[in-house]
Motif scaffolding. Structure first.
Motif, PDB file in Angstrom:
ATOM      1  N   GLY A 117       0.800  -1.224   0.000  1.00 61.52           N
ATOM      2  CA  GLY A 117       0.000   0.000   0.000  1.00 61.52           C
ATOM      3  C   GLY A 117       0.829   1.269   0.000  1.00 61.52           C
ATOM      4  N   GLU A 118       2.134   1.112  -0.098  1.00 59.57           N
ATOM      5  CA  GLU A 118       3.000   2.303  -0.138  1.00 59.57           C
ATOM      6  C   GLU A 118       2.849   2.999  -1.486  1.00 59.57           C
ATOM      7  OE1 GLU A 118       6.515   0.346   2.682  1.00 59.57           O
ATOM      8  OE2 GLU A 118       6.649   0.232   0.493  1.00 59.57           O
ATOM      9  N   VAL A 119       2.761   4.326  -1.423  1.00 61.43           N
ATOM     10  CA  VAL A 119       2.610   5.105  -2.656  1.00 61.43           C
ATOM     11  C   VAL A 119       3.978   5.282  -3.302  1.00 61.43           C
ATOM     12  CG1 VAL A 119       1.884   7.305  -3.626  1.00 61.43           C
ATOM     13  CG2 VAL A 119       0.573   6.278  -1.756  1.00 61.43           C
ATOM     14  N   LEU A 120       4.085   4.845  -4.544  1.00 58.87           N
ATOM     15  CA  LEU A 120       5.337   4.956  -5.293  1.00 58.87           C
ATOM     16  C   LEU A 120       5.354   6.223  -6.145  1.00 58.87           C
ATOM     17  CD1 LEU A 120       5.441   1.248  -6.557  1.00 58.87           C
ATOM     18  CD2 LEU A 120       6.392   2.165  -4.424  1.00 58.87           C
ATOM     19  N   VAL A 121       4.203   6.527  -6.705  1.00 64.90           N
ATOM     20  CA  VAL A 121       4.043   7.689  -7.591  1.00 64.90           C
ATOM     21  C   VAL A 121       2.674   8.274  -7.315  1.00 64.90           C
ATOM     22  CG1 VAL A 121       3.811   8.438 -10.001  1.00 64.90           C
ATOM     23  CG2 VAL A 121       5.416   6.623  -9.444  1.00 64.90           C
ATOM     24  N   SER A 122       2.577   9.593  -7.262  1.00 63.56           N
ATOM     25  CA  SER A 122       1.245  10.196  -7.149  1.00 63.56           C
ATOM     26  C   SER A 122       1.203  11.483  -7.944  1.00 63.56           C
ATOM     27  CB  SER A 122       0.882  10.459  -5.686  1.00 63.56           C
ATOM     28  OG  SER A 122       1.633  11.527  -5.177  1.00 63.56           O
ATOM     29  N   GLY A 123      -0.007  11.816  -8.396  1.00 61.65           N
ATOM     30  CA  GLY A 123      -0.164  13.044  -9.164  1.00 61.65           C
ATOM     31  C   GLY A 123      -1.511  13.113  -9.824  1.00 61.65           C
ATOM     32  N   GLU A 124      -1.568  13.880 -10.905  1.00 65.11           N
ATOM     33  CA  GLU A 124      -2.822  14.060 -11.630  1.00 65.11           C
ATOM     34  C   GLU A 124      -2.620  13.772 -13.108  1.00 65.11           C
ATOM     35  OE1 GLU A 124      -5.589  17.183  -9.148  1.00 65.11           O
ATOM     36  OE2 GLU A 124      -4.574  17.931 -10.951  1.00 65.11           O
ATOM     37  N   ALA A 125      -3.655  13.238 -13.704  1.00 66.07           N
ATOM     38  CA  ALA A 125      -3.690  13.040 -15.147  1.00 66.07           C
ATOM     39  C   ALA A 125      -4.954  13.692 -15.665  1.00 66.07           C
ATOM     40  CB  ALA A 125      -3.681  11.547 -15.473  1.00 66.07           C
ATOM     41  N   ALA A 126      -4.839  14.425 -16.758  1.00 71.08           N
ATOM     42  CA  ALA A 126      -5.996  15.121 -17.326  1.00 71.08           C
ATOM     43  C   ALA A 126      -6.137  14.734 -18.788  1.00 71.08           C
ATOM     44  CB  ALA A 126      -5.823  16.636 -17.191  1.00 71.08           C
ATOM     45  N   CYS A 127      -7.380  14.577 -19.204  1.00 72.31           N
ATOM     46  CA  CYS A 127      -7.650  14.091 -20.543  1.00 72.31           C
ATOM     47  C   CYS A 127      -8.761  14.915 -21.172  1.00 72.31           C
ATOM     48  CB  CYS A 127      -8.057  12.632 -20.447  1.00 72.31           C
ATOM     49  SG  CYS A 127      -7.775  11.739 -21.947  1.00 72.31           S
ATOM     50  N   PRO A 128      -8.621  15.322 -22.454  1.00 74.85           N
ATOM     51  CA  PRO A 128      -9.697  16.095 -23.077  1.00 74.85           C
ATOM     52  C   PRO A 128     -10.978  15.286 -23.172  1.00 74.85           C
ATOM     53  CG  PRO A 128      -7.835  15.811 -24.598  1.00 74.85           C
ATOM     54  CD  PRO A 128      -7.507  15.066 -23.354  1.00 74.85           C
ATOM     55  N   THR A 129     -12.098  15.968 -23.031  1.00 74.08           N
ATOM     56  CA  THR A 129     -13.382  15.253 -23.081  1.00 74.08           C
ATOM     57  C   THR A 129     -14.098  15.468 -24.405  1.00 74.08           C
ATOM     58  OG1 THR A 129     -14.335  17.131 -21.943  1.00 74.08           O
ATOM     59  CG2 THR A 129     -13.799  15.216 -20.617  1.00 74.08           C
TER      60      THR A 129
END
Lengths: 134, 138
Positions: A117-129
């Motif tokens: 359960g350790e977080v290796l990578v975190s962030g945001e991803a955004a995609c056009p709709t």
């Protein structure tokens, strides 16, 4: 593709092995011994080999491609921080959920975690709709 | 001229341009390596966007040696259009920020990958930290 706020993306789960890391090193042209040489890596602050950050991000990108299709390739944006290394023997899970719609994009919180359960990578991803280039 | 160690590059330094043809063999090798089942479901001729980003890193390693102990802290990227097998990509990379504190260098590197049409297909920024003054490794 449009997903509602709160919708979970289908996770990508990968059993990471040294063979897989070595294969990525060859394909990606990144033979840094930190990833491929256990003897060298044992003497570093990591104490052993770790996966390439870009390999771990490839699992996130696969999740986004599966969720959003061509839109991800035509206008996807990813912004992440590496929190901890992924190691051979880890089970890496790329997960995400929709957090908001903003400026014609669906924004997702994304993470890669290991089997503890350790977080290796975190962030945001955004995609056009909307309509996307082909 | 010897390849410089990444930690020695000043802000504004441009790495040598790097070109790469996306052969079907290389793309297949990459897709197998990352176990990407999603891209093939879209169109067999499409290249995973992270393959393009990986080539950005390759361009970086082609132009500078990575010091032992270098750590990839963060990554931003924008995929601007789909890329297809057979395209020839041109990659440029530039040091856009550099700071040094207590023997460690913090560096930001911008990447711009252009396709056959000379338009950008991906832009990105990598943030790395590395010990200063150690000989880089290839």
């Amino acid at each position: 593709m449009t997903l509602d706020v709160g919708a979970e993306l289908t996770p990508v789960v990968v059993e990471l092995t040294q063979d897989k890391i070595d294969r990525y090193a060859l394909a990606g042209g990144d033979g840094n011994p930190l990833h491929t040489d256990p003897e060298f890596a044992a003497k570093t602050q990591f104490g052993g080999t770790i996966a390439h950050g870009m390999l771990v991000l490839a699992y996130l990108s696969e999740m986004m491609t599966a969720a959003f299709g061509r839109a991800w390739l035509s206008g996807g944006r990813l912004k992440v921080r590496f929190k901890a290394p992924a190691r051979p023997g880890d089970t890496v899970s790329a997960v995400g959920h929709v957090v908001r719609a903003e400026g014609g994009r669906t924004v997702c919180a994304v993470e890669c975690r290991n089997q503890r359960g350790e977080v290796l990578v975190s962030g945001e991803a955004a995609c056009p709709t909307g309509e996307v280039a082909t | 001229m010897p390849t410089p160690s990444l930690d020695t590059l000043p802000k504004g330094h441009e790495l040598p341009p790097f070109a790469f043809e996306l052969t079907s063999e290389w793309v297949r090798e990459y897709v197998v390596a990352v176990e990407d089942d999603a891209i093939g479901a879209l169109d067999e001729g499409l290249v995973p966007p992270m393959a393009v980003a990986a080539l950005g890193v390759r361009a970086l390693l082609d132009g500078a040696k990575l010091p032992p102990g270098a750590i990839h802290l963060g990554q931003e990227m924008s995929f601007l259009r789909p890329v297809r097998v057979g395209e020839r990509l041109s990659i440029s990379a530039r040091v856009v920020s550099r700071g040094e504190r207590q023997g460690w260098v913090l560096m930001g590197i911008e990447l711009d990958v252009q396709g056959d049409d000379h338009g950008s297909v991906m832009k990105g920024r990598a943030t790395l930290t590395m010990p200063a003054g150690r000989a880089g490794v290839s």
